[in-house]
Scaffold this active site. Structure first.
Site, short mmCIF file in Angstrom:
data_model
loop_
_atom_site.label_atom_id
_atom_site.label_comp_id
_atom_site.label_asym_id
_atom_site.label_seq_id
_atom_site.Cartn_x
_atom_site.Cartn_y
_atom_site.Cartn_z
CD GLN A 125 50.37 -38.97 -31.17
OE1 GLN A 125 49.87 -39.39 -30.17
NE2 GLN A 125 49.82 -37.99 -31.86
CB SER B 22 41.31 -41.33 -28.07
OG SER B 22 41.94 -40.07 -28.02
CD GLU B 23 46.53 -38.60 -31.82
OE1 GLU B 23 46.40 -38.83 -33.03
OE2 GLU B 23 46.99 -37.54 -31.38
CG ASN B 24 44.95 -39.94 -25.82
OD1 ASN B 24 44.07 -40.09 -26.68
ND2 ASN B 24 44.68 -39.49 -24.62
CB SER C 2 47.46 -46.20 -29.47
OG SER C 2 46.41 -45.39 -29.96
#
Lengths: 254, 221, 254, 221
Positions: free
Chosen positions: A121, D48-50, D90
């Site tokens: 990601q 949070s990665e998002n 992030s």
């Protein structure tokens, strides 16, 4: 300008000849010039930030042989999953194509009907940013020593292996914004921001659907998240679909 | 150089080549003049390397804000639609090919498009700023310069003797005497002041010039 | 936490034991632990965004043998120029060390008393960001074919030469913010933003002077520019010096 | 595994090792439980990665906002002091070493710290998400896992047979039976449940264990 999409924009009431107006009248018009074989960024993470109306317009438009880039691979039978379900997507580039409702993708994948490139990601985000920032390659420690680094150049910096990753650009970005103006400045709401800003940086033509279009100057300059230079078209979609509710209700598109 | 245009006129001429809605970065010094000649009914969005889009004109003295300045460190204003961002984002715009045109000054321009505009060699403090990023990143690199130095030496040359800012980066040179494209075949004169014979323009240039078949007189109000 | 500076922070009234409080009582306390030989980022571009009060505190503190990173090399005899004037700076890394009032630096440079590394401005920004983002190196077209690329690795991507550039980290960042809270979230005012956000990302200890300290939660989450994770200490400096006026008035520090 | 702690208890145990003021990323699944066991008077900032810092607990059903979710796509809240940012920022936090600790699940952990938690080989859709970035980027990589698989196979092994998430990345493993550090000499048991003899713990582990001289009983309320 900044980037050119070859789309003549419908002029809003506010603007006159010689003035910049990136506002288009409908999602159908916004996606009109997407071509067969294009690579298309689609913003969103989970239920937040999906440009569902633009994706549905792309389904209606009929383009095929697409490569899509999204963090996931769609859920249920709406939005991204519905686009995959048309069979017009050749390849999916994403980090996490697995979820309890990722039925369409999994079926296509197991049937050998879609190509998959799995990208960590953070590497996905950084590759997209690199494409927008004019960086031809970068070294990241992520994935070094794992199967996802196979075939890639490995280089040691300060005793630690790093992988050379290349930029990931697209022909088109479809993103969901909260507010926009006729120059193309964007803001996003909460976690709907996710991939939107970097995808707008890295596509030849960046198209934003937005809940509200504001008069020029109403977005305070320090609060602009995506500056106008990265955006080509803006279309108002005041009541975007809740993909979550649509999936719960068993809805399908079209 | 009484044969040619004034700097104001050269700035006017460059302004005519700015496309509606384009994103433009004006270098420090002479190129800043270009902003004065854009018709009011057209929107060009000016980028400043220090994190600004939508740069407006100089403020009235009482409206000066020290925290709103351009790349040349001069006070500016912000137009409606303007945006602020940090330096890495600003140079992503530049290096990433998002700026439609930049206008830079020059010490020398070579016939292959090489640009030298940051250093005159070993003397002086080597200061580059954002010039190298603009040279490689802008879609069109326009140069605004006097045709010759104050000593009468040509600035358009076969090969730069000063350290390069970027190799093969210049698209068009606007001087007091001519508008010259850099082409694979070298310098192509698209416009020249009429009162100067082509031979004389060639004499004042350090590389071979070709006159375009469809050349126009270079004039400015 | 996030990063550790080894500075015990004075607790503000708002917080209690177990709660995060990055607020320190004075600029002197904020710079106390900067050591001889440290590399120090200093934000600012022209008159916008200079952390003058922190820089003056660093002068008072007496640390020597410093490497400084700023876009410029100081003007007049205040702020960065005053720090250079102490003779305690070994090396300056910047893009544009030349201006009509860059007297101190030019004298030191011509006397051979300071080392200079000139870095193209975009490369400077990207190297700092890379250090903060865990990127070990990147390829940029900037400076390829020029003297500033000498000695660096050149690599061709898609027919175009690129230069391998390495991250630029620092021990300490001194930045100027507009608002801050006790977690360390920051906003910046107008063009004072410039290098602040990326410098906070890339220093072991990031110290922000700020015009206003706000109660936690008063900075809307979507308007935070530098998130708390990148900031270690916050100190209020409600009336920062105008370096511009100070120079016009011929002021000197100390 | 009736000999050991419940998952809730393991989550409680991990929560005790979170430092005041630290920035913590909790992986999807079991690790999410850790958030439930942080004392109210301490501030830990969850990432949070998002694109979220300052993640708060699950909202009441009537307060659910589809545009405020965590990495597991579940609705969350935002605490005062929270911040929103884009994906590249992030993961700069993650990869750049700014996260003090992450808690991840695992298929296998090897005695050299290798972690396998994203793929069980050729079958299934290969999905990695942010695991590889967290594995290399967080200052401390903590693993929360059952000591053995449901079939009773050891998860702590000499060498991972599943594809790696990251080589040599794990610092500490928290299981229902023990707290085990990864050291240059291999697995070091710092805590273990008292009702299980060390020999039995060793039997359930696929690599050699060393018992720390100062080991403690592993207990949880």
């Amino acid at each position: 300008m900044g980037k050119t999409c070859g789309v003549s924009s419908a002029r809003s009431n506010e603007s006159e000849a010689g003035m910049i107006d990136k506002i288009v009248a409908s999602v159908a018009e916004a996606v009109r010039n997407i071509k067969d074989g294009d690579t298309v960024f689609i913003s969103g993470f989970g239920d937040a930030g999906n440009p569902t109306e633009l994706v549905h317009a792309l389904i209606d438009q009929g383009t095929k042989d697409l490569t899509l880039v999204n963090n996931n691979a769609g859920n249920g039978f709406v939005g991204l999953a519905a686009l995959l379900n048309t069979g017009r997507v050749r390849k999916m580039i994403c980090s996490y194509p697995r979820s309890s409702q990722s039925i369409v993708f999994e079926d296509l994948y197991h049937a050998g009907k879609i190509e998959l490139e799995t990208v960590p990601q953070g590497t996905l985000a950084e590759r997209i940013r690199a494409a927008g920032a004019g960086i031809a390659g970068f070294y990241t420690p992520t994935s070094a020593g794992t199967p996802l680094a196979e075939g890639k150049e490995i280089r040691n910096f300060d005793g630690r292996d790093h992988v050379l990753e290349l930029p990931l650009a697209a022909d088109v970005a479809l993103v969901k914004a909260e507010t926009a103006d006729r120059w193309g400045n964007l803001t996003y709401r909460l976690a709907a921001r996710n991939f939107g800003p970097i995808m707008c940086m890295a596509a030849k033509c960046s198209i934003a659907q937005t809940r509200k279009i504001l008069p020029l100057g109403d977005i305070p300059p320090e609060q602009v998240v995506t500056p106008s230079i990265f955006v080509d078209q803006v279309v108002e979609a005041p009541h975007p679909m809740s993909e979550r509710n649509a999936i719960l209700n068993g809805e399908r598109y079209p | 150089m009484t044969d040619g245009l004034t700097r104001q006129q050269v700035a006017w001429r460059i302004a005519q080549d700015m496309t509606d809605g384009s994103f433009v970065n004006l270098g420090i010094g002479q190129p800043e003049l270009v902003a004065n000649f854009l018709p009011e009914d057209r929107e060009i969005i000016f980028h400043s390397e220090n994190g600004i889009l939508g740069m407006g004109p100089e403020p009235a003295p009482e409206d000066i804000d020290e925290e709103l300045i351009n790349a040349g460190k001069k006070p500016i204003t912000l137009l409606p639609g303007g945006a602020i961002f940090h330096h890495a984002d600003s140079f992503s715009m530049i290096r990433g090919g998002h700026i439609d045109a930049c206008v830079l000054g020059a010490f020398q321009i070579a016939e292959n498009g090489d640009l030298a505009n940051w250093s005159i060699g070993s003397s002086g403090v080597p200061a580059v700023g954002g010039a190298m990023d603009l040279a490689v990143g802008a879609k069109r690199v326009l140069v605004m310069t006097d045709h010759c130095t104050k000593k009468g030496e040509p600035k358009l040359v076969e090969k730069c003797s000063y350290p390069l800012t970027g190799p093969g980066v210049v698209n068009t040179v606007y001087t007091d005497l001519a508008v010259i494209d850099v082409t694979p075949e070298g310098f192509l004169v698209r416009e020249r002041v009429e009162n100067l014979p082509f031979e004389e323009l060639q004499n004042r240039t350090g590389a071979r010039l070709t006159l375009a078949n469809d050349w126009h007189p270079l004039t400015a109000p």
